[in-house]
Design a protein around this motif. Structure first.
Motif, mmCIF file in Angstrom:
data_model
loop_
_atom_site.group_PDB
_atom_site.id
_atom_site.type_symbol
_atom_site.label_atom_id
_atom_site.label_comp_id
_atom_site.label_asym_id
_atom_site.label_seq_id
_atom_site.Cartn_x
_atom_site.Cartn_y
_atom_site.Cartn_z
ATOM 1 N N LEU A 32 -10.450 83.842 10.000
ATOM 2 C CA LEU A 32 -9.098 84.050 10.513
ATOM 3 C C LEU A 32 -8.113 83.095 9.861
ATOM 4 C CD1 LEU A 32 -9.747 84.587 14.343
ATOM 5 C CD2 LEU A 32 -9.187 86.304 12.612
ATOM 6 N N ALA B 249 -7.505 84.303 6.288
ATOM 7 C CA ALA B 249 -7.000 85.663 6.105
ATOM 8 C C ALA B 249 -5.549 85.647 5.634
ATOM 9 C CB ALA B 249 -7.117 86.448 7.406
ATOM 10 N N TRP C 96 -4.312 90.620 7.847
ATOM 11 C CA TRP C 96 -3.506 90.816 9.046
ATOM 12 C C TRP C 96 -2.707 92.115 8.973
ATOM 13 C CZ3 TRP C 96 -4.871 88.318 13.085
ATOM 14 C CH2 TRP C 96 -5.440 87.044 12.969
ATOM 15 N N VAL D 4 -4.997 94.767 10.233
ATOM 16 C CA VAL D 4 -5.046 94.784 11.698
ATOM 17 C C VAL D 4 -3.855 95.572 12.241
ATOM 18 C CG1 VAL D 4 -4.919 93.380 13.791
ATOM 19 C CG2 VAL D 4 -6.306 92.601 11.855
ATOM 20 N N LEU E 100 -10.010 92.679 16.562
ATOM 21 C CA LEU E 100 -8.571 92.415 16.517
ATOM 22 C C LEU E 100 -7.771 93.707 16.656
ATOM 23 C CD1 LEU E 100 -8.558 89.800 13.611
ATOM 24 C CD2 LEU E 100 -8.234 89.336 16.058
ATOM 25 N N ARG E 101 -8.235 94.759 16.000
ATOM 26 C CA ARG E 101 -7.557 96.055 16.093
ATOM 27 C C ARG E 101 -7.523 96.534 17.529
ATOM 28 N NH1 ARG E 101 -9.131 101.138 16.932
ATOM 29 N NH2 ARG E 101 -8.016 102.838 15.900
ATOM 30 N N ILE F 215 -11.286 90.083 6.218
ATOM 31 C CA ILE F 215 -11.757 89.741 7.553
ATOM 32 C C ILE F 215 -13.059 90.507 7.800
ATOM 33 C CG2 ILE F 215 -11.221 89.832 10.032
ATOM 34 C CD1 ILE F 215 -8.277 89.793 9.331
ATOM 35 N N LEU G 7 -12.534 92.350 12.457
ATOM 36 C CA LEU G 7 -11.342 93.161 12.232
ATOM 37 C C LEU G 7 -11.230 94.254 13.293
ATOM 38 C CD1 LEU G 7 -8.907 93.921 10.472
ATOM 39 C CD2 LEU G 7 -10.451 95.279 9.040
ATOM 40 N N TRP H 4 -2.102 88.142 4.071
ATOM 41 C CA TRP H 4 -1.292 89.247 4.589
ATOM 42 C C TRP H 4 -2.046 90.566 4.525
ATOM 43 C CZ3 TRP H 4 -0.045 93.482 1.680
ATOM 44 C CH2 TRP H 4 -0.202 93.375 0.288
#
Length: 290
Positions: free
Chosen positions: A196, A199, A204, A207, A38-39, A30, A35, A201
């Motif tokens: 996205l 992406a 994500w 994240v 999203l975090r 990502i 990223l 595992w």
């Protein structure tokens, strides 16, 4: 420190060292600013509803979102996208010498011989790293050192600002940083929706790990240790973070481990140790930090 609390402290250090590796592999899946967005979104979602703050604290939190959220974290994610994990971890540790210099300049704190020696050794370590093949290009190096400066400025602001509980601070800083890094992602990155959708595992998982494990679990446990024990018994554990990050980078990512990284990294860690560690005089009387 009881064995239980020492185990907690070492667990936190392992989480933070792994965080460097997770960011490195996450930004391969990502884009770094996406990223980061999203975090921050996940951190804010999990913390803000349960940790309200006073209205007069909001301007301080907005300012901190610029220095800690965007300047530190966003540049950290971008820099690690273009640098070896271990080298990046060592460069970001320069936040401690930067914070010491800022305290001397802004707060007029006294700089004793020991801390001055630590500063000299830390910057010498970066110069040794600069002469080696593992140092990234000038741009990511500058980004990582600027990230360290953002961390240092943030520590100064936290020291001088209103008293905000740690998890409330983390949540609200993340909330106010979301539009900043989202705008940066929109401006500087491309094909975010496609990223996205593609992406896996790993992306994500990065994240989740950076938000939940590094920001919430680790910091929550860390501040619990700080409440139960003197700072000078807890903070020195952080010296293990770059050591573990370098080792994990070699083991998990195939990073190189040449003499420049060993010598330069060693100088950085010893220098930071001289800055943060407190030694005792003969007779067991604690010595104040210079």
């Amino acid at each position: 420190m009881p064995l239980r609390d020492l185990s907690i402290g070492l667990g936190v250090i392992i989480i933070w060292a792994l965080n460097v590796i997770v960011i490195k592999v996450g930004v391969a899946d990502i884009p770094p600013l996406l990223l980061t967005t999203l975090r921050f979104s996940l951190v804010a979602l999990l913390l803000v509803p349960f940790h309200p703050v006073a209205r007069h604290q909001l301007p301080f939190l907005v300012l901190l979102s610029l220095t800690f959220g965007t300047l530190h974290f966003a540049l950290l994610f971008i820099g690690l996208d273009q640098a070896e994990a271990g080298t990046g971890a060592l460069l970001v540790q320069m936040g401690t010498p930067f914070a010491t210099l800022l305290a001397v300049i802004v707060l007029k704190e006294r700089l004793g011989f020991r801390r001055l020696t630590g500063l000299i050794l830390s910057f010498a370590g970066v110069m040794v790293l600069a002469g080696g093949p593992t140092l990234p290009a000038p741009l990511p190096t500058a980004l990582l050192l600027t990230s360290a400066l953002g961390w240092a400025i943030s520590q100064l602001l936290i020291k001088r600002g209103p008293n905000v509980p740690p998890l409330a601070l983390a949540g609200w800083v993340a909330l106010f940083a979301i539009p900043q890094v989202a705008l940066g992602s929109w401006w500087l990155e491309r094909d975010q929706l496609a990223a996205l959708g593609d992406a896996g595992w790993i992306g994500w998982g990065a994240v989740f790990y950076t938000a939940v494990m590094s920001s919430i679990v680790a910091y929550g446990a860390w501040y619990g240790l700080l409440r139960r024990h003197p700072v000078n018994r807890v903070v020195p554990l952080t010296l293990l973070v770059p050591v573990l990050a370098v080792g994990l980078g070699v083991l998990l990512l195939g990073d190189s481990l040449g003499p420049h990284k060993l010598i330069g990294g060693g100088l950085v860690i010893v220098g930071i140790g001289l800055i943060v560690l407190r030694f005792r005089k003969r007779g067991g009387t604690p010595r104040r930090a210079s």
